[in-house]
Design a protein around this motif. Structure first.
Motif, PDB file in Angstrom:
ATOM      1  N   PHE A 272       0.924  -1.282   0.074  1.00 32.91           N
ATOM      2  CA  PHE A 272      -0.027   0.023  -0.165  1.00 32.91           C
ATOM      3  C   PHE A 272       0.995   1.249   0.015  1.00 32.91           C
ATOM      4  O   PHE A 272       1.682   1.583   1.040  1.00 32.91           O
ATOM      5  N   ASN A 273       1.051   2.019  -1.150  1.00 32.67           N
ATOM      6  CA  ASN A 273       1.943   2.935  -1.285  1.00 32.67           C
ATOM      7  C   ASN A 273       1.626   4.293  -1.242  1.00 32.67           C
ATOM      8  O   ASN A 273       2.564   5.247  -1.135  1.00 32.67           O
ATOM      9  N   GLN A 274       0.399   4.453  -0.652  1.00 32.87           N
ATOM     10  CA  GLN A 274       0.133   5.899  -0.320  1.00 32.87           C
ATOM     11  C   GLN A 274      -0.207   6.381   0.932  1.00 32.87           C
ATOM     12  O   GLN A 274      -0.680   5.672   1.806  1.00 32.87           O
ATOM     13  N   GLY A 275       0.413   7.471   1.387  1.00 30.46           N
ATOM     14  CA  GLY A 275       0.540   7.694   2.877  1.00 30.46           C
ATOM     15  C   GLY A 275       0.787   9.263   3.162  1.00 30.46           C
ATOM     16  O   GLY A 275       0.941   9.965   2.213  1.00 30.46           O
ATOM     17  N   PHE A 276       1.464   9.357   4.335  1.00 32.49           N
ATOM     18  CA  PHE A 276       1.792  10.663   4.608  1.00 32.49           C
ATOM     19  C   PHE A 276       3.290  10.520   5.228  1.00 32.49           C
ATOM     20  O   PHE A 276       3.572   9.483   6.063  1.00 32.49           O
ATOM     21  N   VAL A 277       4.038  11.335   5.236  1.00 28.37           N
ATOM     22  CA  VAL A 277       5.231  11.792   5.911  1.00 28.37           C
ATOM     23  C   VAL A 277       4.686  12.702   7.201  1.00 28.37           C
ATOM     24  O   VAL A 277       3.872  13.636   6.821  1.00 28.37           O
ATOM     25  N   ALA A 278       5.085  12.334   8.434  1.00 33.18           N
ATOM     26  CA  ALA A 278       4.382  13.173   9.322  1.00 33.18           C
ATOM     27  C   ALA A 278       5.448  13.732  10.437  1.00 33.18           C
ATOM     28  O   ALA A 278       6.296  12.530  10.992  1.00 33.18           O
ATOM     29  N   ARG A 279       5.469  14.760  11.120  1.00 32.08           N
ATOM     30  CA  ARG A 279       6.141  15.299  11.927  1.00 32.08           C
ATOM     31  C   ARG A 279       5.480  15.689  13.275  1.00 32.08           C
ATOM     32  O   ARG A 279       4.849  16.708  13.083  1.00 32.08           O
ATOM     33  N   PRO A 280       5.582  15.140  14.366  1.00 29.64           N
ATOM     34  CA  PRO A 280       4.854  15.635  15.569  1.00 29.64           C
ATOM     35  C   PRO A 280       5.604  16.680  16.416  1.00 29.64           C
ATOM     36  O   PRO A 280       6.695  16.736  16.017  1.00 29.64           O
ATOM     37  N   GLY A 281       4.926  17.566  16.911  1.00 29.42           N
ATOM     38  CA  GLY A 281       5.546  18.497  17.819  1.00 29.42           C
ATOM     39  C   GLY A 281       4.346  19.216  18.693  1.00 29.42           C
ATOM     40  O   GLY A 281       3.250  19.100  18.699  1.00 29.42           O
TER      41      GLY A 281
ATOM     42  N   ARG B  78       2.862  15.645   5.060  1.00 23.49           N
ATOM     43  CA  ARG B  78       3.100  15.660   3.505  1.00 23.49           C
ATOM     44  C   ARG B  78       2.600  14.461   2.860  1.00 23.49           C
ATOM     45  O   ARG B  78       2.991  13.309   3.190  1.00 23.49           O
ATOM     46  N   ALA B  79       1.805  14.401   2.063  1.00 24.85           N
ATOM     47  CA  ALA B  79       1.303  13.210   1.490  1.00 24.85           C
ATOM     48  C   ALA B  79       2.243  12.901   0.419  1.00 24.85           C
ATOM     49  O   ALA B  79       2.871  13.521  -0.368  1.00 24.85           O
ATOM     50  N   VAL B  80       2.319  11.484   0.227  1.00 27.94           N
ATOM     51  CA  VAL B  80       3.358  10.951  -0.481  1.00 27.94           C
ATOM     52  C   VAL B  80       2.852   9.344  -1.204  1.00 27.94           C
ATOM     53  O   VAL B  80       1.777   8.924  -0.689  1.00 27.94           O
ATOM     54  N   VAL B  81       3.256   9.115  -2.116  1.00 36.07           N
ATOM     55  CA  VAL B  81       3.061   7.905  -3.081  1.00 36.07           C
ATOM     56  C   VAL B  81       4.483   7.522  -3.126  1.00 36.07           C
ATOM     57  O   VAL B  81       5.247   8.025  -3.983  1.00 36.07           O
ATOM     58  N   GLU B  82       4.829   6.397  -2.515  1.00 39.13           N
ATOM     59  CA  GLU B  82       6.383   5.892  -2.539  1.00 39.13           C
ATOM     60  C   GLU B  82       6.232   4.420  -2.428  1.00 39.13           C
ATOM     61  O   GLU B  82       5.517   3.878  -1.804  1.00 39.13           O
TER      62      GLU B  82
END
Length: 273
Positions: free
Chosen positions: A162-171, A178-182
């Motif tokens: 499943f290649n679609q998701g998010f890079v996420a930085r908590p704070g 950022r939405a990505v397809v990787e």
């Protein structure tokens, strides 16, 4: 062959001091343990594990899975107790302790120890302790396996990506994404493993999975969150710039809560301290 009856196993290494398996190399096991168990790093891992990794697992629409957490026998008691407390209300969780050993050998033994005796393949996935999957991941994984039953019958291993998701930085301000397809990132990547196959999901390089087996790539829905922080293993050996992320607004926070059970208010509270 019905995927409804296939065992689903997820594996997460929680600061396990493996020999190999890291992009950061250390001269000795004690040196690796000192790096892994450093208080600042451990605090960050607990925050992401609590706020990203565990919430969607607790809310899975299909709760029939095993979540295997691998720790080192050297993990200090305060961290061990804190981890056990976080997993206490996740009945699918199994904690295994291991001495330092060759990464792939230890992971193979660990996952084989929880595999059930069955004539059906198992569906195995891996997660880092700052990753997340969608709340319907196990359900969708079974559906995908059902869709490719002929392929699974003919092959010892089959990847499901499943290649679609998010890079996420908590704070302290919330969650930047950022939405990505990787292709072939570790979160939401699984392997269907035949019953008598000795290797498992951790015995293959995720980035090279398609060199070892057929891989089904699925896009069109957001299925994973890949956590980003200064302690990501992949960031320690490269001069990488932080990914550009945008803070979730109220609508985005509502979507993350619905799709991943990730509560931005809880993230803010954890990082405010």
């Amino acid at each position: 062959m019905n995927s409804r009856n296939m065992q689903v196993i997820g594996l997460c290494r929680f600061s396990y001091p493996a020999i190999g398996g890291f992009q950061v190399e250390h001269a000795s096991v004690p040196e690796r343990e000192a790096y892994l168990y450093a208080p600042e790093r451990m605090e960050e891992r607990f925050r992401t594990f609590e706020s990203f990794t565990l919430p969607p697992l607790r809310a899975q629409t299909d709760p029939d899975f095993t979540f295997l957490v691998i720790i080192g026998k050297s993990l200090p008691d305060p961290y061990r107790q804190r981890l056990a407390a976080l997993l206490a209300n996740l009945p699918q969780a199994v904690i295994q302790e291991h001495e330092p050993g060759r990464h792939r050998d230890v992971m193979k033994a660990a996952i084989n120890a929880v595999r059930e005796t069955s004539d059906l393949p198992s569906l195995q996935f891996r997660m880092d302790d700052d990753d997340a999957v969608s709340v319907n991941f196990v359900e969708r994984l079974r559906e995908a396996a059902n869709d490719i039953r002929p392929l699974i019958r003919r092959n010892r291993y089959v990847g499901i990506d499943f290649n679609q998701g998010f890079v996420a930085r908590p704070g302290a301000d919330g969650v930047g994404v950022r939405a990505v397809v990787e292709t072939l990132w570790t979160p939401a990547l699984a392997v269907a493993v035949k019953p008598r196959a000795s290797r498992g999901v951790m015995n293959f390089s995720h980035a090279k999975l398609c060199r070892s087996m057929p891989v089904l790539s699925l896009t069109g829905e957001f299925m994973f969150v890949r956590g980003h922080n200064e302690f990501n293993d992949s960031r320690q050996t490269r001069d990488l710039k932080p990914p550009r992320v945008s803070l979730l607004d109220k609508g985005g926070e509502a979507y993350f809560k619905e799709n991943f059970n990730i509560d931005a208010a809880h993230v803010r509270a954890l990082y405010a301290t």
